[in-house]
Scaffold this motif. Sequence first.
Motif, PDB file in Angstrom:
ATOM      1  N   ILE A  17       0.855  -1.185   0.000  1.00  0.00           N
ATOM      2  CA  ILE A  17       0.000   0.000   0.000  1.00  0.00           C
ATOM      3  C   ILE A  17       0.892   1.235   0.000  1.00  0.00           C
ATOM      4  O   ILE A  17       1.753   1.388   0.871  1.00  0.00           O
ATOM      5  N   LEU A 261      -1.378  -1.312  -4.184  1.00  0.00           N
ATOM      6  CA  LEU A 261      -2.410  -0.289  -4.214  1.00  0.00           C
ATOM      7  C   LEU A 261      -1.731   1.068  -4.065  1.00  0.00           C
ATOM      8  O   LEU A 261      -1.071   1.319  -3.058  1.00  0.00           O
ATOM      9  N   ALA A 302      -7.067   6.115  -7.150  1.00  0.00           N
ATOM     10  CA  ALA A 302      -6.578   4.811  -6.700  1.00  0.00           C
ATOM     11  C   ALA A 302      -6.220   3.960  -7.911  1.00  0.00           C
ATOM     12  O   ALA A 302      -7.030   3.801  -8.832  1.00  0.00           O
ATOM     13  N   TRP A 304      -4.547   0.145  -9.037  1.00  0.00           N
ATOM     14  CA  TRP A 304      -4.113  -1.204  -8.661  1.00  0.00           C
ATOM     15  C   TRP A 304      -4.394  -2.094  -9.863  1.00  0.00           C
ATOM     16  O   TRP A 304      -5.486  -2.636 -10.026  1.00  0.00           O
ATOM     17  N   LYS A 307      -6.988  -5.088 -10.410  1.00  0.00           N
ATOM     18  CA  LYS A 307      -7.940  -5.090  -9.298  1.00  0.00           C
ATOM     19  C   LYS A 307      -8.894  -3.891  -9.382  1.00  0.00           C
ATOM     20  O   LYS A 307     -10.108  -4.050  -9.313  1.00  0.00           O
ATOM     21  N   ILE A 308      -8.335  -2.699  -9.510  1.00  0.00           N
ATOM     22  CA  ILE A 308      -9.149  -1.487  -9.590  1.00  0.00           C
ATOM     23  C   ILE A 308      -9.374  -1.149 -11.054  1.00  0.00           C
ATOM     24  O   ILE A 308      -8.420  -1.111 -11.852  1.00  0.00           O
ATOM     25  N   ILE A 330      -7.653  -5.091   3.537  1.00  0.00           N
ATOM     26  CA  ILE A 330      -6.674  -5.540   2.551  1.00  0.00           C
ATOM     27  C   ILE A 330      -5.633  -6.460   3.189  1.00  0.00           C
ATOM     28  O   ILE A 330      -5.216  -7.463   2.612  1.00  0.00           O
TER      29      ILE A 330
END
Length: 800
Positions: A17, A261, A302, A304, A307-308, A330
């Motif tokens: 992160i 992330l 954000a 990632w 994932k995102i 997470i």
Amino acid sequence: MTDSTFAQEQSDPPPNIVMIIADDLGYGDLGCYGQKLIATPNIDRLAEQGTRFTQAYAGGPVCTSSRSVLMTGLHGGHTPARDNVPHYPTYLDDHDQTVAEVLRGAGYRCGGVGKWSLGDAGTAGAATRQGFDQWVGYLNQDHAHYYYTEYLDRGEGRIELPGNPIARHTYSHDVLTDHALSFMTDARQQPFFLYVAYTLPHFSSKTEDRDGLAVPSTAPYSDRDWPDKAKKYAAMVHRLDEGVGQIADRIDELGIAENTLLIFSSDNGGHATVWDRFDTNGPLRGYKRDLTEGGIRVPFIARWPGKIPAATVSDEVIAFADMMPTFAKIADQKTPADLDGVSVLDVMLGQQRTAKRDHLYWDYGHCRRFYDQAVRQGDWKAIRLGKEKGAIQLYNLKNDVGESEDVAADHPEIVAALARIMDNATTPHPRYPVGQRYQGGPIWRAENQHASLVDLPSVSRPGQGAHLQSEFVFHPDNRPTPQCHSSTLVETPSGLVAAWFGGTNEPALDNVIWVARQVDGRWQEPLQVADGSEGESEEHRVGNPVLFQTNEGPLLLFYKVVDPKVGRASHWWGMLMTSDDHGATWSKPRRIGIDEKLGPGNPNLIGPVKNKPVQLADGTIVCPSSTEHDGWRVHFEISRDLGKTWTVIGPINDAANFNAIQPSLLVHPENQLQVLCRSKEGVIAQSWSQDGGKTWAPITATTLPNPNSGTDAVTLADGRQLLVYNHTIKRGPFPAARTMLNVALSDDGKKWEPVLTLERERGSEFSYPAVIQTSDGNIHLTYTWKRQSIRHVVLDPERL
């Protein structure tokens, strides 16, 4: 994939992160949020690679509260740090839990760079005592106003940058980026959390730049037909964008992007002084320090990969308080109880929100002129402004993001409901008493790096300006003892009297109390009046005499005695002797007494610990005092019968925020009193009383440095306040510690101006001043001169 199943489906090891927070970057300062004049290609690229949120909220409208919300998951009514003021050495305590501590419990390596704001070195709130394995940058947020600082904090140590404020060889933002890159490279073999709390584009001190925008170059905007101030701000945003780009590129180069992330946001809205053509907050109303959207709605991106969702815009409402539970999810860690935030992991992943919240809450101005509150519930936003005597504004953000139309009159039931939330959203905190205006100043100032950053007067000489006379009470070549220290001075009907202690050295048992009288303008030979053995079966150490001439009564001499087996000021007791002939002869000394309010560690009354008492109109003697057995704490000892009996007020501090001793009493109009104190915190500390000394406000910082050395102050006949002190820090380049002695003046006890430098010599000591104003109007002061003599100086207040 929803966040409820994420922990089971996530890769092994857990994802890294990286959270990057800009400082005072407005909602409209980025190209991807509509900025037309300042280019931000790297941050815009993150938006293309991830999700850009349009309804993200900072923790508060200013730096400290916002960062506290981010770190603790508690909104502004519950989080430990609720505003930039009052200034405290620490805001977090051992029992507070931070994001870093939660992630560290899951095996994360935690690093941070930039502005921490939540605890100075040596306190429980320092970043490396709150879950971070390492921190490089600024622990104190006022230090962060200096981009060309002489040092940066590294853990609780320092990265020294000698001469940087003048030579400007190192721009701090570049150091922060370098350490962020190094941390990721070093930590890449294990899950890590990196908190990048950049200081750009926050304003700088105007000692660094006249516009308060210190930046190495205005490139790439140097040739624009803009005001210089606008070019500087744009260049700051450009350098911020470059730093973000370097971090994103390093993640990609390390091959960890798909397991990292990366979040970018800002700690609050843009500043009102940004050039209007930049439209720093875009469509939003208000700026930093406001609870309108322009003060608290911030950019939030954000990324990632895998994932995102990429190139996506989300209008889901998220907030800084949500980061703690989101990161806990997470990391597959239990979310701490009683948080105000909720996990928004599913929202980040592009899924339907599962965790519901009732409302968002902010406030601002607890110890300022006005206290404001705001609540968002659904699309409704209510703002209660202190300056409007609690009237509530209501806006429908779905239709009115610029908060241009107050619809409170049309929806009284909604106003009432949101008002009830405001009334119950805050847990009162003794550090933030609403309505009690803060009168202190920053703990960290430029002087903490080097006195050269302050334009101090050159050393004055007798006969120059206000400096009328300078002499020794006794010549150093004819001193009665090898060393002397801690003088006191008083005017009697027959002239001046001075006292001090002297012996082989300060801790020696052979120290005695000496008194010298001035007769016909000449100091007489010093006489020994007490040695600590009076009333004791063996010799005792003495120290810190204080003379006081009562109104129509005897001359009092207080001093301290300590058992040689203990030998510390934390265990001394006070003695008192009197003179009916202006110091020529003295009574037998006696102990002042005890009072259990001072604590079981040492209940002994001290009398005035270093500086003179004040006698009120009714004859009451108020002695400013302090103890050291349970932290450094200030109290007052009161006598209404010339020292026969005593009562105690205080202690007024618990040594948690400030360790303060040796107060001086100042008198202000309307029954106000002020004390100025020596402290361990590197500043002269202060407290105020609004009721003649019955009750006292919390101790706070003044704007003046203190190298942990005694001071003294006096209220002059014309109402001004005069302070004698060492305008230095304890450790640092010359002048430091007690090598320089200064005089400052103030009209109100709040804003101080150094007006004289009395001494300045490398390797010497000039300390422990005493100051009075005599009946002829002149100012007289004494101080320790190299531990070899007591220097007496006369000043003309009309020439100060």
